[in-house]
Every structure is written in C-alpha cells, then in structure tokens.
Design an enzyme around this catalytic site. Structure first.
Site, PDB file in Angstrom:
ATOM      1  N   LYS A  73      35.123  56.324  28.780  1.00 53.45           N
ATOM      2  CA  LYS A  73      35.344  54.699  28.984  1.00 53.45           C
ATOM      3  C   LYS A  73      35.027  53.998  27.672  1.00 53.45           C
ATOM      4  CE  LYS A  73      35.841  51.799  32.470  1.00 53.45           C
ATOM      5  NZ  LYS A  73      36.421  52.084  33.772  1.00 53.45           N
TER       6      LYS A  73
ATOM      7  N   GLY B  58      41.966  41.133  44.299  1.00 52.62           N
ATOM      8  CA  GLY B  58      42.535  41.423  43.039  1.00 52.62           C
ATOM      9  C   GLY B  58      43.627  42.661  43.313  1.00 52.62           C
TER      10      GLY B  58
HETATM   11  P1  NAD Z   1      40.855  42.290  39.618  1.00 48.51           P
HETATM   12  O1  NAD Z   1      40.459  41.665  38.277  1.00 48.51           O
HETATM   13  O2  NAD Z   1      42.277  42.713  39.659  1.00 48.51           O
HETATM   14  O3  NAD Z   1      40.492  41.531  41.031  1.00 48.51           O
HETATM   15  C1  NAD Z   1      39.098  41.239  41.079  1.00 48.51           C
HETATM   16  C2  NAD Z   1      38.864  40.398  42.262  1.00 48.51           C
HETATM   17  O4  NAD Z   1      37.342  40.092  42.596  1.00 48.51           O
HETATM   18  C3  NAD Z   1      39.276  38.923  42.151  1.00 48.51           C
HETATM   19  O5  NAD Z   1      40.194  38.494  43.113  1.00 48.51           O
HETATM   20  C4  NAD Z   1      38.203  38.092  41.653  1.00 48.51           C
HETATM   21  O6  NAD Z   1      38.306  36.635  41.939  1.00 48.51           O
HETATM   22  C5  NAD Z   1      37.217  38.798  42.705  1.00 48.51           C
HETATM   23  N1  NAD Z   1      35.917  38.393  42.331  1.00 48.51           N
HETATM   24  C6  NAD Z   1      35.167  38.652  41.050  1.00 48.51           C
HETATM   25  N2  NAD Z   1      33.937  38.312  41.271  1.00 48.51           N
HETATM   26  C7  NAD Z   1      33.513  38.219  42.839  1.00 48.51           C
HETATM   27  C8  NAD Z   1      32.538  37.867  43.618  1.00 48.51           C
HETATM   28  N3  NAD Z   1      31.415  38.054  43.018  1.00 48.51           N
HETATM   29  N4  NAD Z   1      32.653  37.951  44.660  1.00 48.51           N
HETATM   30  C9  NAD Z   1      34.060  38.146  45.439  1.00 48.51           C
HETATM   31  N5  NAD Z   1      35.079  38.243  44.475  1.00 48.51           N
HETATM   32  C10 NAD Z   1      34.781  38.331  43.223  1.00 48.51           C
HETATM   33  O7  NAD Z   1      40.419  43.788  39.706  1.00 48.51           O
HETATM   34  P2  NAD Z   1      40.521  44.991  40.343  1.00 48.51           P
HETATM   35  O8  NAD Z   1      41.674  45.861  39.279  1.00 48.51           O
HETATM   36  O9  NAD Z   1      41.210  44.923  41.763  1.00 48.51           O
HETATM   37  O10 NAD Z   1      39.262  45.818  40.495  1.00 48.51           O
HETATM   38  C11 NAD Z   1      38.202  45.515  41.274  1.00 48.51           C
HETATM   39  C12 NAD Z   1      36.934  46.465  41.044  1.00 48.51           C
HETATM   40  O11 NAD Z   1      37.459  48.000  41.670  1.00 48.51           O
HETATM   41  C13 NAD Z   1      36.465  46.496  39.525  1.00 48.51           C
HETATM   42  O12 NAD Z   1      35.241  46.941  39.782  1.00 48.51           O
HETATM   43  C14 NAD Z   1      37.482  47.809  39.129  1.00 48.51           C
HETATM   44  O13 NAD Z   1      36.476  48.510  38.133  1.00 48.51           O
HETATM   45  C15 NAD Z   1      37.459  48.687  40.317  1.00 48.51           C
HETATM   46  N6  NAD Z   1      38.473  49.681  40.466  1.00 48.51           N
HETATM   47  C16 NAD Z   1      39.556  49.188  40.098  1.00 48.51           C
HETATM   48  C17 NAD Z   1      40.691  50.097  40.114  1.00 48.51           C
HETATM   49  C18 NAD Z   1      42.292  49.666  39.990  1.00 48.51           C
HETATM   50  O14 NAD Z   1      43.119  50.826  40.003  1.00 48.51           O
HETATM   51  N7  NAD Z   1      42.666  48.662  39.589  1.00 48.51           N
HETATM   52  C19 NAD Z   1      40.691  51.347  40.296  1.00 48.51           C
HETATM   53  C20 NAD Z   1      39.265  51.897  40.714  1.00 48.51           C
HETATM   54  C21 NAD Z   1      38.126  50.833  40.609  1.00 48.51           C
END
Ligand code: NAD
Length: 377
Positions: A82, A184
C-alpha cells in the site's frame, strides 16, 4: 529499516513482513509519501496509492498486510502493499499531476510494488504513473484498463458472497432487507446487484446522512441521483423515507448490513445497536475485532473484508495480466463464492469466528508461497 520506521508501523511487523518501508520526500513541495511492501512471496504486490493529508505509516502498514491476506486468499499471483501520499487530493489538477508523476518516478526501482487507485487517486492518476514507469493497475479503458469501480467489481463480489451465505442457509435473498453504509463505488453497486437478486434496499447512507424506508428505496434512481453529486438526504423521490443522521444506519433493522464507507465504524460502543443477520464487510476493516466477536456470540454472521471485498483486486490482477472484463467477473464469482463457502462451513464446524478461519486460510496460502521461495528460507 531504521528502528523508528519499524516502530512507526506499530504492531504490523512479523515473519511475513513488511519487506520494505519506504519514506519519500519531495523537497520543492515538501510532499512526503510512504510505501509499505508487506509480502511478495506470491509475486509483485498490487496495492492502492492513497492521497490524504492525514495518512500515516501505521495506517499504510495495516492496509498493506490486509492486501497480502486478500491477494493470498484469492490465490492471485501478487503479494500485498500500500502507499500513501500525504497531500490534499483536491489540489489543482496540474499540481496533482506533478505530485503523482514525482511519486511514480521515486518508486521506479521499487519493482515489487504495482500502484493502483485508492482514496484520493483515480484512473487518471494511474495513467500518469503508467506513463512515467510503465506499471500500475486501474488504468483508463483507453490504456487497456478494466474500469472496476464503474462496473462494480467489488459490489458484484459482495453480492456473490451474499449468495454463498444464502446457500448455507444464513439468509434468504428474495425479499431480504438490505442496509448499505456509504453510497460510493462499492455501496451503489452492492445495492444494485443485491436488488437484482430480489433484495430490498431499506436504508442507505453517505457522508451527509441516511435515508431509511422499510418499504424499499428506488435503487436505480438513487444511484443516478448520487452519481450526479447530490447527497442522499436531498433525494426528492423518496416520499415515505426518513431522513436521519448518517450514524443511524448501523441500527437499522435489516437482514443484510453492508458497511461500505470507512474503517472501524462498528465498535464495542455501538455493536449492541446492530440488528441484522448478516454483515458483508465491503469497506476494509469496518468492524473492530471485539465487535465481530460480540456479533458472532449473538449468531450474526460477519463475512470478513478480505474474503468478500476482493472483487477490486481480482479485477486489477486480471487487468494486469491482459485479461478481459468477462474473465475478471468470472474469476471474482468463482473465487469469492468458494472462499465464502469455505469460511462459513469451517466456522460452523469449529465454532471459530469467520475472521479466524479467513486468517488461517490466507496465512496458510502466504506461507505455502513463502516455502517455495529461496529468499524466504
Ligand atoms: P467512495 O469514495 O467511492 O465512496 C465512499 C462513500 O462513503 C461515499 O458515498 C461517502 O459519502 C460515504 N461515506 C464517507 N464517510 C461516511 C460515513 N461516516 N458514513 C456514511 N457514509 C460515509 O469509496 P469506495 O471505493 O466505495 O470505497 C468504500 C470503502 O471500501 C473504502 O473503505 C475502501 O477502502 C473499501 N474498498 C473499496 C474497493 C473498491 O473496489 N473501490 C475494494 C475494496 C475495499
């Protein structure tokens, strides 16, 4: 590695890794970056490059270990790493491009690390990295990338995990009430894929608040609304929905709860409020170990993050190998279904926490790879 740098990785130092902790500084701008390569026994490590003003060595090390376990559990030819660039991701584009290109040049010879998009970086950033050093994943389609967030690779894998849980009798998908925290790239798609399987979205939240409607929220309309940049609570098509504080989502009465926003959102302090049968860990480390143990004792099935949210890294790995979207989705389906079924079956047999079974599975695979490599002997 100096003692201080090792100390800064906190408790994340053991026989597996990290193999390298690199601190980089760009004197003209004062920007600092951190790379932790945890373990590369299975191959060069794919891991996101996060850009945030508050990213720390400890956070990067913890996430790098998570990637080692996720890649090993999915049997990918990759290890775990990372990176974090300590900077404001909303800086002007030209400045951001300069910082990302500097970062890429600085890791040119750290060939064990393959950067991918993460919080604060996107496919354009990965295109800049690729342009500088010829290696990165999560590229734009024009450069041969598979747009994993647009296609919903991780959300798809979570829905497959829910199918595996349903096959084991943990939940019935047809009519299941689903609550999704975070709307998201992960949250929107898991809502969509689960509703295609007969489930009803009864609650969804973003950083500004939550919508709750036991009669069901209109998933496609909500996705278009949120994609256009509007907060969920301002959605005017949800007539009967309650608009509440974002924290209220955790306590919604549902069958499937999907934390898909931030780490450590369910802790000892709020775990007693959780009213669900199945937790699909979409975010990385959304529950503390103690919260998972409490839910296990209550008979709530918590499916661990690196088993069920591996869709993104599987997709990235297929992209890196030159594969197609169809191949990526087939591999996500096969891997997440098999791993989820194994974790549920072994946990039911031994009474262990699903997380402990997942740990054993992933660590066993890392050690298997290490035993085949002279450099780990
Ligand atoms: P993103 O930035 O696209 O979306 C995040 C969402 O969470 C947004 O809607 C934001 O408004 C919301 N949010 C932030 N803080 C919040 C809170 N306290 N309460 C409620 N909603 C809140 O991010 P993403 O790509 O969807 O990733 C989300 C999580 O999943 C992260 O922890 C990321 O590390 C993890 N993740 C993502 C992927 C991927 O493929 N994108 C894969 C594995 C893990």
């Amino acid at each position: 590695m100096t003692h201080d740098v090792v100390a800064a990785t906190g408790s994340h130092v053991d026989d597996l890794g990290p193999e390298a902790v690199v601190l980089l500084r760009h004197p003209p701008t004062g920007v600092t970056a951190i790379v932790v390569v945890d373990n590369t026994a299975s191959g060069p490590a794919i891991g996101g490059t996060r850009m945030a003003p508050d990213v720390t060595v400890e956070e990067v090390a913890r996430l790098a270990r998570s990637m080692t376990l996720k890649s090993a559990a999915a049997r990918l030819p990759h290890g775990g790493a990372k990176a974090g660039i300590i900077a404001d991701p909303t800086m002007p584009t030209a400045e951001k491009e300069a910082v990302v290109r500097w970062f890429a040049g600085a890791i040119r010879d750290l060939r064990s690390y393959i950067p991918g998009p993460d919080m604060g970086t996107d496919e354009r950033c990965m295109a800049w990295v690729h342009d500088e050093i010829g290696r990165s994943v999560g590229l734009p389609a024009a450069l041969g990338g598979i747009p994993l967030d647009e296609l919903g690779a991780t959300g798809f894998g979570l829905a497959i995990a829910a199918e595996a849980a349903a096959a084991a009798g943990a939940v019935v998908l047809d009519g299941a009430r689903v609550a999704v925290q975070g709307f998201g790239a992960v949250g929107r798609h898991v809502a969509r894929f689960l509703s295609q399987r007969g489930a009803t979205l009864v609650a969804a939240s973003d950083s500004q608040g939550a919508l709750i409607d036991p009669a069901g929220l209109p998933v496609d309309e909500l996705i278009s609304w949120s994609r256009a940049g509007h907060p969920l609570v301002a959605f005017d098509g949800a007539g009967g929905a309650d608009r509440v504080d974002r924290e209220a989502l955790i306590a919604v009465d549902c069958d499937i709860l999907v934390p898909a926003a931030r780490p450590d959102v369910i802790t000892e302090a709020n775990v007693d409020d959780v009213r669900t049968r199945l937790v699909l860990e979409g975010a990385n480390i959304p529950l503390t170990a103690k919260a998972e143990a409490v839910l296990h004792d209550r008979g709530v099935l918590c499916l661990p993050d690196w088993i069920v949210n591996a869709g993104g890294v599987i997709c990235a790995s297929v992209e890196h190998a030159g594969g197609t979207r169809a191949l990526a989705f087939a591999q996500i389906e096969e891997t997440v279904r098999a791993n989820t079924a194994t974790v549920i079956a072994q946990s039911a047999e031994t009474g262990e926490l699903p997380r402990d079974v997942a740990d054993r599975l992933a660590l066993g695979r890392v050690r298997e790879a290490m035993a085949l490599r002279r450099s780990y002997g």
